[in-house]
Design a protein around this motif. Structure first.
Motif, PDB file in Angstrom:
ATOM      1  N   SER A   1     126.840 -39.356  46.416  1.00  0.00           N
ATOM      2  CA  SER A   1     126.500 -38.982  47.794  1.00  0.00           C
ATOM      3  C   SER A   1     127.410 -39.652  48.815  1.00  0.00           C
ATOM      4  CB  SER A   1     125.036 -39.343  48.082  1.00  0.00           C
ATOM      5  OG  SER A   1     124.816 -40.734  47.895  1.00  0.00           O
ATOM      6  N   ASP A   2     127.835 -40.907  48.554  1.00  0.00           N
ATOM      7  CA  ASP A   2     128.727 -41.581  49.502  1.00  0.00           C
ATOM      8  C   ASP A   2     130.059 -40.850  49.608  1.00  0.00           C
ATOM      9  OD1 ASP A   2     126.855 -43.489  50.085  1.00  0.00           O
ATOM     10  OD2 ASP A   2     127.568 -44.909  48.572  1.00  0.00           O
ATOM     11  N   ALA A   3     130.600 -40.447  48.467  1.00  0.00           N
ATOM     12  CA  ALA A   3     131.877 -39.735  48.478  1.00  0.00           C
ATOM     13  C   ALA A   3     131.748 -38.383  49.165  1.00  0.00           C
ATOM     14  CB  ALA A   3     132.376 -39.564  47.045  1.00  0.00           C
ATOM     15  N   ILE A   4     130.605 -37.739  48.968  1.00  0.00           N
ATOM     16  CA  ILE A   4     130.393 -36.427  49.609  1.00  0.00           C
ATOM     17  C   ILE A   4     130.424 -36.576  51.117  1.00  0.00           C
ATOM     18  CG2 ILE A   4     128.698 -34.597  50.014  1.00  0.00           C
ATOM     19  CD1 ILE A   4     127.755 -35.014  47.122  1.00  0.00           C
ATOM     20  N   LEU A   5     129.687 -37.582  51.636  1.00  0.00           N
ATOM     21  CA  LEU A   5     129.606 -37.750  53.083  1.00  0.00           C
ATOM     22  C   LEU A   5     130.914 -38.242  53.676  1.00  0.00           C
ATOM     23  CD1 LEU A   5     126.014 -39.258  53.362  1.00  0.00           C
ATOM     24  CD2 LEU A   5     126.753 -36.944  53.919  1.00  0.00           C
ATOM     25  N   GLU A   6     131.666 -38.968  52.884  1.00  0.00           N
ATOM     26  CA  GLU A   6     132.980 -39.408  53.366  1.00  0.00           C
ATOM     27  C   GLU A   6     133.939 -38.229  53.476  1.00  0.00           C
ATOM     28  OE1 GLU A   6     136.608 -42.424  52.052  1.00  0.00           O
ATOM     29  OE2 GLU A   6     134.656 -42.507  51.029  1.00  0.00           O
ATOM     30  N   ARG A   7     133.894 -37.335  52.483  1.00  0.00           N
ATOM     31  CA  ARG A   7     134.773 -36.173  52.482  1.00  0.00           C
ATOM     32  C   ARG A   7     134.285 -35.091  53.450  1.00  0.00           C
ATOM     33  NH1 ARG A   7     139.802 -35.506  50.429  1.00  0.00           N
ATOM     34  NH2 ARG A   7     139.152 -36.574  48.510  1.00  0.00           N
ATOM     35  N   PHE A   8     132.908 -34.894  53.478  1.00  0.00           N
ATOM     36  CA  PHE A   8     132.321 -33.840  54.329  1.00  0.00           C
ATOM     37  C   PHE A   8     131.214 -34.456  55.175  1.00  0.00           C
ATOM     38  CE2 PHE A   8     133.644 -31.724  50.350  1.00  0.00           C
ATOM     39  CZ  PHE A   8     134.596 -30.845  50.856  1.00  0.00           C
ATOM     40  N   PRO A   9     131.544 -35.164  56.237  1.00  0.00           N
ATOM     41  CA  PRO A   9     130.539 -35.882  57.018  1.00  0.00           C
ATOM     42  C   PRO A   9     129.482 -34.978  57.657  1.00  0.00           C
ATOM     43  CG  PRO A   9     132.677 -35.887  58.118  1.00  0.00           C
ATOM     44  CD  PRO A   9     132.914 -35.368  56.754  1.00  0.00           C
ATOM     45  N   SER A  10     129.800 -33.703  57.864  1.00  0.00           N
ATOM     46  CA  SER A  10     128.833 -32.789  58.510  1.00  0.00           C
ATOM     47  C   SER A  10     128.176 -31.840  57.511  1.00  0.00           C
ATOM     48  CB  SER A  10     129.528 -31.986  59.617  1.00  0.00           C
ATOM     49  OG  SER A  10     130.658 -31.301  59.089  1.00  0.00           O
TER      50      SER A  10
END
Length: 519
Positions: free
Chosen positions: A57-66
């Motif tokens: 989940s951290d990598a997802i939000l870093e790559r796609f914050p919105s």
């Protein structure tokens, strides 16, 4: 294969802008644009899921914050969520965003939203089973929030257990804890056959949200009366599939559905299709009651509170189960009870005749038996009770004096028809002439009743079979009368377990096919 993050970046921004535009407008142009792009958007979601499931989940939000914003906008777009495939992919993507060790309030909030949708079924069911254990019940605010969250997701197969658990959850709060929007969404999904719910959940829905019951009943009426070609067998299937007869075993639900039937009968001036539907609905209800208990769970007065209990009990018998030769007495008993209810109003305790007629028409099988007793009897004089019963059924608006005059005319007509039947070979023209009322008659018998007698005589007697084609051809001189005859033939086939031999069924099928081709 899924696209790499770099390849998805431009698509991601494009769809985020699209979702924002669709969210801000609800015009027909916006709807067309949504439908035009829907397949491409579904493919984009699939590719996103294939990518997200390989990342934490951290990598997802870093790559796609919105990403949360994109999925939230998707969840509240009804045109996208109208498709189960879109809903499933959105849920899969949401599950990828869950953080097993949330560090911020935003992460905790996101986890809470997703967990509400995916993991609360067992909690709800456990709370339901715990009964009075108030500590284990969910707070009303949380129930309301959960039901609102589920609004765009109710058609997801994975969410069906949650929908069922919400519908059957009963706390001890004085007010409803589920949102009206949730009830409306479930009703729409159920009526459009996008979800399948057990009867217990549907009954709970209709108990808790009256507009849902009214909408379901109107939906059934539309299916029953929108087509002129709805045969009684198809009507029966539609009525049973609606689950309304099963739910109407609860008197409170029956009373509401019955009131809606009453309104439609009044609005259509007793249209034959509405009468037939009411009688089939009542038959399905009685069948459902027998399956539940093999006897009535509630007193019949609970279902029909405005009628004398003895009259309701007499009518609720199965007329077709009464052996041949033993039907006259029950018919005369019903006629006497109805006549007392309609004409003995001196103490002011009885309501208007419509109430008694409305009760009577629920149980239409007795009319078949009354006609049979009149036409197939051996004694010379037709019983006055049968004459009154038929005149009342076909002309409930008449006053007592008018009804007496119609009984006299009906008696003359029946004797005239039976005399023809016994005097030798039947002629179609003689039979039709005998059925015509002389011009000097001050009160002719209702045309529908005359045609009912003629058709019954033609189909129920071997002598009538030889002239039925000629007689019906002459009778069906208008579209209205043709539709009426089609209805009689359909009813003959529907109720062919009594009053009808195989030769009659064959004739009815052939003639029905012929007449339906003409209208």
């Amino acid at each position: 294969m899924a696209q790499e993050p770099a390849d998805l970046a431009s698509d991601y921004q494009f769809w985020l802008q699209k979702l924002s535009a669709w969210e801000q407008a609800s015009s027909k142009e916006t709807q067309r644009d949504t439908c035009l792009h829907l397949s491409r958007f579904q493919e984009f979601l699939r590719q996103m899921y294939e990518l997200l499931k390989e990342m934490d989940s951290d990598a997802i939000l870093e790559r796609f914050p919105s990403i949360g914003q994109l999925l939230a906008k998707t969840c509240w777009n009804p045109l996208i969520l109208a498709y189960d495939e879109s809903q499933k992919i959105v849920i899969w993507c949401l599950c990828c965003l869950m953080n097993k060790a949330p560090r911020t309030s935003a992460e905790s909030g996101r986890n809470s939203w997703i967990q509400m949708v995916l993991s609360l079924v067992s909690e709800l069911r456990g709370s339901h089973l715990n009964g009075l254990n108030t500590q284990s019940r969910m707070a009303p605010e949380r129930m309301m929030s959960l039901s609102q969250v589920c609004v765009p997701l109710v058609t997801l197969p994975d969410i069906e257990p949650l929908v069922e658990a919400l519908l059957t959850y009963h706390g001890h709060e004085p007010q409803e804890v589920l949102s009206a929007e949730f009830f409306e969404a479930v009703t729409e999904a159920f009526l459009s056959e996008k979800i399948v719910l057990p009867t217990s959940s549907v009954v709970s829905l209709w108990f808790r949200h009256l507009p849902s019951l009214e909408k379901a009943t109107l939906h059934l009426f539309e299916k029953l009366f929108s087509s002129k070609r709805n045969c009684l067998r198809r009507m029966e299937c539609c009525i049973k599939e609606s689950l309304l007869p099963q739910a109407a075993c609860q008197p409170a639900i029956f009373r509401i559905v019955d009131e809606m039937f009453r309104f439609v009968l009044l609005e259509t001036d007793g249209a034959p299709a509405v009468l037939a539907a009411l009688q089939i609905f009542t038959s399905c209800l009685v069948e459902a009651l027998r399956k539940e208990n093999k006897q009535l769970k509630f007193a019949l007065k609970t279902y029909f509170p405005y009628s004398a209990p003895c009259l309701t009990a007499a009518l609720s018998q199965q007329p077709e189960a009464i052996p041949q030769g033993h039907r006259l007495q029950p018919l005369l008993h019903i006629s006497q009870l109805l006549r007392e209810a309609v004409e003995d109003c001196t103490d002011g305790s009885h309501r208007n005749p419509f109430e008694s007629w409305f009760l009577f028409v629920h149980f239409g099988g007795w009319v078949d038996l009354a006609v049979e007793e009149l036409l197939l009897r051996e004694e010379a004089e037709p019983p006055a009770g049968l004459l009154w019963l038929l005149v009342f059924y076909y002309s409930p608006q008449d006053r007592s004096q008018q009804r007496e005059q119609s009984m006299v005319e009906l008696k003359v007509l029946v004797n005239r028809l039976l005399k023809l039947l016994r005097s030798g070979p039947l002629s179609a023209m003689d039979l039709l002439e005998a059925a015509e009322s002389p011009r000097e008659d001050p009160r002719p018998v209702c045309g529908q009743l005359v045609r009912r007698l003629l058709l019954s005589l033609l189909f129920w007697t071997p002598e009538g079979h030889a002239i039925v084609w000629e007689a019906v051809t002459h009778m069906a001189h208008t579209d209205a009368v043709t539709h009426e005859i089609v209805g009689f033939l359909d009813q003959t086939l529907y109720r062919s377990h009594h009053l009808c031999v195989e030769a009659s069924r064959k004739l009815a099928r052939e003639l029905l096919k012929e007449l339906q081709a003409q209208v």
